[in-house]
Write a protein that holds these residues in place. Structure first.
Motif, PDB file in Angstrom:
ATOM      1  N   LEU A   1       6.128  22.075  -9.261  1.00  0.00           N
ATOM      2  CA  LEU A   1       5.440  21.150  -8.596  1.00  0.00           C
ATOM      3  C   LEU A   1       5.237  21.422  -7.112  1.00  0.00           C
ATOM      4  CD1 LEU A   1       6.977  18.080 -10.216  1.00  0.00           C
ATOM      5  CD2 LEU A   1       5.017  19.065 -10.812  1.00  0.00           C
ATOM      6  N   TYR A   2       4.379  20.521  -6.340  1.00  0.00           N
ATOM      7  CA  TYR A   2       4.075  20.502  -4.944  1.00  0.00           C
ATOM      8  C   TYR A   2       3.699  19.142  -4.185  1.00  0.00           C
ATOM      9  CZ  TYR A   2      -0.301  21.944  -7.169  1.00  0.00           C
ATOM     10  OH  TYR A   2      -1.277  22.277  -7.712  1.00  0.00           O
ATOM     11  N   PRO A   3       3.798  19.012  -3.043  1.00  0.00           N
ATOM     12  CA  PRO A   3       3.658  17.606  -2.453  1.00  0.00           C
ATOM     13  C   PRO A   3       2.064  17.206  -2.878  1.00  0.00           C
ATOM     14  CG  PRO A   3       4.621  18.932  -1.042  1.00  0.00           C
ATOM     15  CD  PRO A   3       4.415  19.910  -2.278  1.00  0.00           C
ATOM     16  N   ARG A   4       1.844  15.834  -3.142  1.00  0.00           N
ATOM     17  CA  ARG A   4       0.759  15.431  -3.842  1.00  0.00           C
ATOM     18  C   ARG A   4      -0.206  14.677  -2.795  1.00  0.00           C
ATOM     19  NH1 ARG A   4       0.307  12.916  -8.761  1.00  0.00           N
ATOM     20  NH2 ARG A   4       1.331  11.214  -8.228  1.00  0.00           N
ATOM     21  N   PHE A   5       0.090  14.756  -1.467  1.00  0.00           N
ATOM     22  CA  PHE A   5      -0.606  14.054  -0.574  1.00  0.00           C
ATOM     23  C   PHE A   5      -2.035  14.393  -0.425  1.00  0.00           C
ATOM     24  CE2 PHE A   5       3.601  14.354   1.449  1.00  0.00           C
ATOM     25  CZ  PHE A   5       4.190  12.919   0.959  1.00  0.00           C
ATOM     26  N   ASN A   6      -2.884  13.244  -0.143  1.00  0.00           N
ATOM     27  CA  ASN A   6      -4.349  13.549  -0.009  1.00  0.00           C
ATOM     28  C   ASN A   6      -4.889  13.972  -1.587  1.00  0.00           C
ATOM     29  OD1 ASN A   6      -4.561  12.764   2.341  1.00  0.00           O
ATOM     30  ND2 ASN A   6      -4.826  14.904   3.075  1.00  0.00           N
TER      31      ASN A   6
ATOM     32  N   ASN B   1     -16.476   4.854  -7.469  1.00  0.00           N
ATOM     33  CA  ASN B   1     -16.237   3.942  -8.462  1.00  0.00           C
ATOM     34  C   ASN B   1     -14.572   3.152  -8.041  1.00  0.00           C
ATOM     35  OD1 ASN B   1     -13.650   5.870  -9.257  1.00  0.00           O
ATOM     36  ND2 ASN B   1     -15.381   6.988  -9.658  1.00  0.00           N
ATOM     37  N   LYS B   2     -14.295   2.373  -8.709  1.00  0.00           N
ATOM     38  CA  LYS B   2     -13.030   1.663  -8.382  1.00  0.00           C
ATOM     39  C   LYS B   2     -11.831   2.209  -8.444  1.00  0.00           C
ATOM     40  CE  LYS B   2     -11.231  -2.492  -7.262  1.00  0.00           C
ATOM     41  NZ  LYS B   2     -11.668  -3.172  -5.824  1.00  0.00           N
ATOM     42  N   ILE B   3     -11.795   3.211  -9.353  1.00  0.00           N
ATOM     43  CA  ILE B   3     -10.505   3.959  -9.513  1.00  0.00           C
ATOM     44  C   ILE B   3     -10.344   4.982  -8.184  1.00  0.00           C
ATOM     45  CG2 ILE B   3      -9.159   5.614 -10.866  1.00  0.00           C
ATOM     46  CD1 ILE B   3     -10.419   4.669 -13.460  1.00  0.00           C
ATOM     47  N   ARG B   4     -11.384   5.736  -7.928  1.00  0.00           N
ATOM     48  CA  ARG B   4     -11.371   6.346  -6.638  1.00  0.00           C
ATOM     49  C   ARG B   4     -11.005   5.582  -5.465  1.00  0.00           C
ATOM     50  NH1 ARG B   4     -10.328  11.252  -4.076  1.00  0.00           N
ATOM     51  NH2 ARG B   4     -11.855  11.618  -2.631  1.00  0.00           N
ATOM     52  N   GLU B   5     -11.509   4.437  -5.285  1.00  0.00           N
ATOM     53  CA  GLU B   5     -11.335   3.546  -4.203  1.00  0.00           C
ATOM     54  C   GLU B   5      -9.814   3.253  -4.278  1.00  0.00           C
ATOM     55  OE1 GLU B   5     -12.338  -1.174  -3.063  1.00  0.00           O
ATOM     56  OE2 GLU B   5     -13.855   0.020  -4.108  1.00  0.00           O
ATOM     57  N   ILE B   6      -9.090   2.984  -5.416  1.00  0.00           N
ATOM     58  CA  ILE B   6      -7.701   2.657  -5.533  1.00  0.00           C
ATOM     59  C   ILE B   6      -6.943   3.978  -5.114  1.00  0.00           C
ATOM     60  CG2 ILE B   6      -5.748   1.854  -6.864  1.00  0.00           C
ATOM     61  CD1 ILE B   6      -7.905   0.083  -8.416  1.00  0.00           C
ATOM     62  N   GLU B   7      -7.144   4.956  -5.573  1.00  0.00           N
ATOM     63  CA  GLU B   7      -6.285   5.957  -5.412  1.00  0.00           C
ATOM     64  C   GLU B   7      -6.189   6.568  -4.042  1.00  0.00           C
ATOM     65  OE1 GLU B   7      -6.494   7.911  -9.868  1.00  0.00           O
ATOM     66  OE2 GLU B   7      -7.607   8.985  -8.491  1.00  0.00           O
ATOM     67  N   ARG B   8      -7.255   6.259  -3.188  1.00  0.00           N
ATOM     68  CA  ARG B   8      -7.208   6.840  -1.980  1.00  0.00           C
ATOM     69  C   ARG B   8      -6.551   5.736  -0.890  1.00  0.00           C
ATOM     70  NH1 ARG B   8     -12.706   8.363   0.889  1.00  0.00           N
ATOM     71  NH2 ARG B   8     -11.652   9.700   2.084  1.00  0.00           N
ATOM     72  N   SER B   9      -6.549   4.548  -1.255  1.00  0.00           N
ATOM     73  CA  SER B   9      -6.065   3.447  -0.391  1.00  0.00           C
ATOM     74  C   SER B   9      -4.591   3.390  -0.138  1.00  0.00           C
ATOM     75  CB  SER B   9      -6.519   2.147  -1.131  1.00  0.00           C
ATOM     76  OG  SER B   9      -5.607   1.767  -2.316  1.00  0.00           O
ATOM     77  N   SER B  10      -4.034   2.589   0.684  1.00  0.00           N
ATOM     78  CA  SER B  10      -2.607   2.565   0.735  1.00  0.00           C
ATOM     79  C   SER B  10      -1.996   1.912  -0.390  1.00  0.00           C
ATOM     80  CB  SER B  10      -2.639   1.401   1.991  1.00  0.00           C
ATOM     81  OG  SER B  10      -2.858   1.889   3.277  1.00  0.00           O
ATOM     82  N   ALA B  11      -2.542   1.114  -1.177  1.00  0.00           N
ATOM     83  CA  ALA B  11      -1.823   0.458  -2.211  1.00  0.00           C
ATOM     84  C   ALA B  11      -1.767   1.714  -3.419  1.00  0.00           C
ATOM     85  CB  ALA B  11      -2.925  -0.445  -2.852  1.00  0.00           C
ATOM     86  N   ALA B  12      -2.113   2.721  -3.187  1.00  0.00           N
ATOM     87  CA  ALA B  12      -1.740   3.691  -4.352  1.00  0.00           C
ATOM     88  C   ALA B  12      -0.492   4.471  -4.062  1.00  0.00           C
ATOM     89  CB  ALA B  12      -2.932   4.408  -4.627  1.00  0.00           C
ATOM     90  N   HIS B  13       0.230   4.403  -2.647  1.00  0.00           N
ATOM     91  CA  HIS B  13       1.329   5.018  -2.208  1.00  0.00           C
ATOM     92  C   HIS B  13       2.362   4.127  -1.822  1.00  0.00           C
ATOM     93  CE1 HIS B  13      -2.509   6.982  -1.178  1.00  0.00           C
ATOM     94  NE2 HIS B  13      -2.344   8.247  -1.649  1.00  0.00           N
ATOM     95  N   ASN B  14       3.630   5.016  -1.830  1.00  0.00           N
ATOM     96  CA  ASN B  14       4.889   4.308  -1.397  1.00  0.00           C
ATOM     97  C   ASN B  14       4.985   3.956   0.092  1.00  0.00           C
ATOM     98  OD1 ASN B  14       6.180   4.332  -4.199  1.00  0.00           O
ATOM     99  ND2 ASN B  14       5.966   6.430  -3.750  1.00  0.00           N
ATOM    100  N   ILE B  15       4.153   2.870   0.618  1.00  0.00           N
ATOM    101  CA  ILE B  15       3.883   2.572   1.888  1.00  0.00           C
ATOM    102  C   ILE B  15       4.359   1.040   2.172  1.00  0.00           C
ATOM    103  CG2 ILE B  15       2.345   4.341   2.197  1.00  0.00           C
ATOM    104  CD1 ILE B  15       1.149   0.628   2.374  1.00  0.00           C
TER     105      ILE B  15
END
Length: 608
Positions: A305-310, A431-445
């Motif tokens: 594995l490796y970091p998954r940011f961006n 698409n909506k999935i792309r929008e979610i995955e790039r947003s703050s809500a998709a991360h531990n923030i």
């Protein structure tokens, strides 16, 4: 009215960050695209330099030591059905293929035009996993592509697919010289000429590197003044781009581990070709490969594995270990076994280099590793736990295509499996999935809203520290501050930072993480602090890895209840390792309101 004004501000900020020069290049790019669509192919041929001057194909003696496989290829596979599986989406297509079918997603069509699948077939054949019939079919599919893809028309002539296809066809023709015909070489050269006039200067980043490495590899295969001229110009531009794109800590400027791996693979592949044909390699290129390889070693986690940011995916063809070993083999360390086309290049290279040991693993694999320009801190308190914290630039200002709104986010792994982990990247497109995955809500923030007048939910407008929008765009990008890390007298590793994403709305936000191993358990302490001058809403996201018990959510809720009033929701979300994969898991979302003042959200978890 507010939403329209907000969208306009984000758009204008996006344009401002692109800058005048790149904006001009983008306008030129769009005009060129329009003319390519408008003008007939024979006019485009006339306007493309060197198009009709087909040079001679080089027959390099360097390949003679490799067991080339020669066939009498007389079959044709018309009406044969072929199975393609891209982005975890399987399709059965009939030859001749409808290469530009609008019913398929654009990225799926691009993968068809890449011809990466042909390289996979060849690698499988060399590993005795495919038959001669598959090799026959590659020949027919090349001819099919040539016949049904007029110059400049359709997805196949976009610069990125063209770049990959050039490299893949070179590989095919070098391993199976009996697949060569004059018509196929003519097409290959004309693709090189087309790409030479369609380099992606407007975008830069990994796309431009793909263009340049393809031109260099392609031109090394031909003998003419034109091929030498394109090669010389491309190698000069590549040097300048690597100076700009490779950060001081060795990472790539787009700050995506998977794109870093992909770019390193392209550079090493190209460098092998340079040594095979020219018997030498520029020192600056070797130096960049060394720096990128060291960076790769530093970010390596357990279980590959490796970091998954961006934007980041895990592709077995481009695993960290495979590309690291490929790079080290190029640098002269011959102890690694390679496969397929990488082994082909390694064996074909007659230049023997004395391996200069770049750095020992013990110096690279430390309990605390910081990559300041990339903006990542990796903490490995023992052999079981690994935490990655993001505090740094999200992306280059002009190139937000692959960035997420994930500043001050963290991921935690236990024995090579995600314990707390962001959504990941499972799709591109509008698409909506792309929008979610790039947003703050998709991360531990931890996230704040704009100041509010009432506690009604319809009044809430959540602030994205990185204003991601559309498929590959972003407006304002918050700057990180107070970045620091270390180990205290209690043997706790810690990392902290802040960003200015909320300051224009009257709030200062900081986050600090501490961790310490107690027996076989990890003591994880996370503190978010906010000082706000106006009433705001807050929310916090905790995303578990697949199959992790959500009992830890009860502890988080219980601890925060002591000082804060809030609502919470536990919902099923997803964890993605690659395009098309979405594995169910549980997420906790807490949300409440903050009166003006100073607030601390402190949580201590004992994990096992």
């Amino acid at each position: 009215m507010f939403l329209a004004s907000k969208k306009l501000k984000i758009f204008l900020r996006t344009i401002f960050d692109i800058g005048i020069v790149r904006l001009f290049l983008r306008i030129i790019h769009e005009i060129q695209k329009f003319l390519d669509t408008l003008l007939p192919s024979n006019i485009l041929e006339f306007l493309t330099p060197y198009f009709y001057k087909i040079p001679k194909w080089k027959n390099s003696n360097n390949y003679e030591n490799y067991p080339l496989l020669n066939f009498n290829l007389n079959s044709f596979s018309n009406n044969k059905k072929v199975i393609f599986n891209f982005l975890n989406e399987r399709k059965i297509l009939q030859v001749p293929i409808e290469w530009n079918n609008d019913n398929w997603s654009k990225l799926w069509r691009f993968n068809l035009h890449y011809f990466d699948w042909s390289r996979d077939w060849l690698d499988d054949y060399l590993g005795s996993k495919r038959t001669k019939n598959d090799i026959y079919l590659i020949k027919d599919l090349i001819d099919d592509w040539i016949y049904f893809n007029e110059l400049g028309k359709g997805d196949g002539w976009h610069s990125y697919p063209t770049s990959l296809r050039i490299k893949n066809w070179v590989y095919i023709f070098r391993i199976f010289p009996n697949l060569i015909s004059q018509n196929r070489l003519d097409s290959l050269w004309r693709q090189i000429c087309w790409l030479n006039t369609h380099k992606e200067y407007a975008f830069g980043g990994n796309h431009l590197i793909e263009n340049l490495t393809a031109l260099i590899i392609g031109c090394l295969q031909f003998e003419s003044n034109a091929s030498k001229n394109i090669y010389r110009k491309s190698i000069i531009v590549l040097r300048n781009e690597l100076e700009k794109q490779i950060l001081k800590d060795g990472g790539h400027e787009e700050r995506s581990a998977s794109y870093h791996i992909l770019i390193l693979d392209r550079l090493v592949e190209m460098s092998f070709y340079i040594e095979i044909y020219l018997g030498e390699n520029p020192k600056w290129l070797i130096k960049k490969i060394e720096e990128m390889t060291i960076w790769l070693t530093k970010i390596e986690l357990m279980n590959g594995l490796y970091p998954r940011f961006n934007d980041c995916t895990f592709n077995s063809k481009y695993s960290l270990e495979k590309i690291k070993n490929f790079s080290l083999s190029f640098l002269g360390d011959k102890k690694y076994s390679l496969e397929g086309f990488r082994e082909f290049l390694n064996k074909s290279n007659t230049k023997v280099k004395k391996f200069r040991k770049i750095t020992s693993n013990s110096e690279l694999i430390k309990p605390l590793i910081d990559l300041p320009e990339t903006g990542w801190t990796i903490i490995k308190p023992n052999g079981d736990w690994e935490l990655i914290f993001k505090c740094g630039n999200s992306c280059p200002k002009h190139l937000p295509a692959h960035c997420h709104s994930d500043l001050l986010s963290f991921d935690l792994y236990h024995r090579g499996k995600p314990f707390f982990s962001e959504y990941g990247t499972s799709i591109y497109g509008k698409n909506k999935i792309r929008e979610i995955e790039r947003s703050s809500a998709a991360h531990n923030i931890f996230q704040l809203s704009k100041p509010i007048k009432t506690s009604m939910s319809q009044d809430l407008f959540w602030i994205e520290p990185v204003e991601v929008w559309d498929n590959f765009r972003a407006g304002r990008k918050a700057k990180t501050q107070n970045r620091s890390f270390g180990k205290n007298k209690n043997s706790e590793y810690w990392v902290q930072g802040s960003h200015d994403g909320y300051e224009s709305n009257g709030a200062v936000y900081k986050r600090k993480l501490k961790l310490k191993v107690l027996d076989e358990q990890l003591n994880l302490n996370i503190e978010d602090t906010v000082k706000n001058s106006k009433k705001m809403a807050w929310r916090q996201f905790w995303h578990l890895g697949p199959n992790i018990d959500d009992k830890y959510f009860n502890e988080i809720i219980s601890q925060l209840r002591e000082k804060h009033d809030f609502e919470f929701e536990i919902k099923e979300t997803w964890y993605s390792k690659d395009f098309g994969y979405r594995i169910p898991r549980k997420s906790l979302i807490l949300n409440g309101f903050l009166e003006p003042g100073y607030h601390s959200f402190k949580i201590t978890l004992l994990l096992k």
